[in-house]
Design a protein around this motif. Sequence first.
Motif, mmCIF file in Angstrom:
data_model
loop_
_atom_site.group_PDB
_atom_site.id
_atom_site.type_symbol
_atom_site.label_atom_id
_atom_site.label_comp_id
_atom_site.label_asym_id
_atom_site.label_seq_id
_atom_site.Cartn_x
_atom_site.Cartn_y
_atom_site.Cartn_z
ATOM 1 N N LYS A 1 3.311 3.757 5.463
ATOM 2 C CA LYS A 1 3.329 2.868 4.287
ATOM 3 C C LYS A 1 4.783 2.481 4.066
ATOM 4 O O LYS A 1 5.595 3.317 3.668
ATOM 5 N N THR B 1 9.120 -2.111 0.526
ATOM 6 C CA THR B 1 8.717 -2.818 -0.694
ATOM 7 C C THR B 1 8.850 -4.322 -0.484
ATOM 8 O O THR B 1 9.486 -4.789 0.471
ATOM 9 N N SER C 1 0.398 -0.037 5.720
ATOM 10 C CA SER C 1 0.187 -0.617 4.394
ATOM 11 C C SER C 1 1.541 -0.796 3.719
ATOM 12 O O SER C 1 2.572 -0.400 4.263
ATOM 13 N N LEU C 2 1.531 -1.394 2.515
ATOM 14 C CA LEU C 2 2.752 -1.623 1.750
ATOM 15 C C LEU C 2 2.749 -0.793 0.474
ATOM 16 O O LEU C 2 1.715 -0.704 -0.206
ATOM 17 N N GLY D 1 4.218 -0.232 -3.520
ATOM 18 C CA GLY D 1 4.222 -1.197 -4.625
ATOM 19 C C GLY D 1 5.554 -1.394 -5.297
ATOM 20 O O GLY D 1 5.639 -2.107 -6.301
ATOM 21 N N HIS E 1 2.824 -9.805 -1.407
ATOM 22 C CA HIS E 1 1.603 -8.998 -1.438
ATOM 23 C C HIS E 1 0.372 -9.850 -1.141
ATOM 24 O O HIS E 1 -0.578 -9.369 -0.496
ATOM 25 N N ALA F 1 0.351 -10.099 2.560
ATOM 26 C CA ALA F 1 -0.051 -8.816 3.153
ATOM 27 C C ALA F 1 -1.563 -8.651 3.096
ATOM 28 O O ALA F 1 -2.192 -8.227 4.084
ATOM 29 N N HIS F 2 -2.153 -8.979 1.968
ATOM 30 C CA HIS F 2 -3.607 -8.859 1.831
ATOM 31 C C HIS F 2 -4.317 -9.810 2.795
ATOM 32 O O HIS F 2 -5.335 -9.447 3.401
ATOM 33 N N SER G 1 -2.189 -2.743 -0.220
ATOM 34 C CA SER G 1 -0.904 -2.439 -0.851
ATOM 35 C C SER G 1 -1.120 -1.831 -2.225
ATOM 36 O O SER G 1 -2.234 -1.847 -2.765
#
Length: 375
Positions: free
Chosen positions: A140, A143, A172-173, A175, A203, A206-207, A213
Motif C-alpha cells: 500500500k 499518498t 493499493s493507495l 489515504g 484517487h 486509482a479507482h 484506496s
Amino acid sequence: MTTDPRLAALRDKAFAGDRLSFDDGVYLDRNADLFTLGEMANVVRERKNGNVTYYNVNQHLNPTNVCVYRCNFCAFRSDLKSPKGYVMSDEQILERARNATEKGATELHIVGGLHHLKPYEWYRNIIKIIHDAYPDLHLKAWTAVEWDWFQRLTKRPIRDLLEDMKSVGLGSLPGGGAEIFDPGVRGQLCEHKADASAWLEIHREAHRAGLRSNATMLYGHIETAEHRIDHLIKLRDLQDETGGFQTFIPLAFHPDNTKIANIPKPSGLTDLRTMALSRVMLDNFPHVKAYWVMLTIKIAQVAQSYGADDIDGTVVHEKIYHDAGSDSPQELTVAELRRFITEAGRVPVERDTLYNEVIREPGTKWRAGRKLVMA
C-alpha cells in the motif's frame, strides 16, 4: 433522549439510513451532544459491520524523510543536509520487508518525503524490489501528494504512473495527504503541495485503474465545522462515483515539533465526536478506522462504540506521527490487539488490506479467505 427537535429528527434520519446534508452535518457538529452523536454512529456502524472490529498485521516503511515541501503541521520532514535527514538503501528496504514477512505481516504501508534529488524511478524501484522478493506482501504505497510529485517529475499522466507501479507490484493507495480540502485552510497548512482537486482526481484515477484506496481528514487545528463537513461530503461524492474507497481514517493533529505547535492537541472527546460524525456522514464508506497510533489505545477502544469498526494493525516502525509527539507504542502484538478489541466489547477479526479474512497456517504462513462483507 434529546430534547432538541432538530437533533431528534436527524437522529431518526440516521437510524432510517437516510443521507444527511451539508447543513445537517454542520448542525450535528455544532450542536449534538456526544452521546446522541455516538448512538447515531453506532447504529450505522453495526448496520454495516455488526459486532466485528477488524485489524491487520502490518508494518510501515518510510524510505526517506527528506522533503521538498515544508508543511506547517509536519514534524517528520527534513532538509537534505539536516542531521535528521535520511535515505534508506535498497538493502535496508529489503531488510524491512524481510522482517515484516517473518513477523507474519500481510501489508507494508509505504509513504515518505518528496526527495528532490531522487527520480521517479527510485520510488518505482522500491515497489519492484520488495514485490520481487516478497510477492505475498501487499504494498500500500504513496499518498496522493507523492503521486502528484511523480507527475511533476515525469510529466506523465497519473493513470500511466499508476498502471506502471501496478505492473511492478503496487497493491493499493493509502489515504494520506488529504488534510482539509478547503483552499483557505490548505493554504495555511501546506501551501504548495497537491490541492483538493488533485487529491480527488488521483484517487479517482486509482479507482478507475482497479486499485482500492483509503481516505483521511486531518482535524483539530485551524479548521471549522463547515470545513470538516465539506471535506466529508467531497469524499462521499467521489465514493458515489467510483465506489473505490475502503476505509476512512480521521487523523488527529499532533502539534509537537511542528510550526504550529501553539495549537493544542485535540481532546479525547473531540476525537470521539469526529469519529462519530464521520461515520454518520460517510454513509457509503464500508469502514471507519480508529488509528490507535494517533488516538491512543484507550480512545481507539472507545471509538469502537462511536462509529469505528477497524483499529489498524501491529504498525511497526511508524515515524511520521511519533515525530509529532505521539506517545503511543511503536508496535502492538496480535494478542494485544485482540485483547483491546475484546475489552471494547467487539469480536476481533484479522483482515488483509483488501478486507479478505486472513487464515493463519502453522507458523507465520497465511492466506486470504472469504471476502468480508462491505455494506
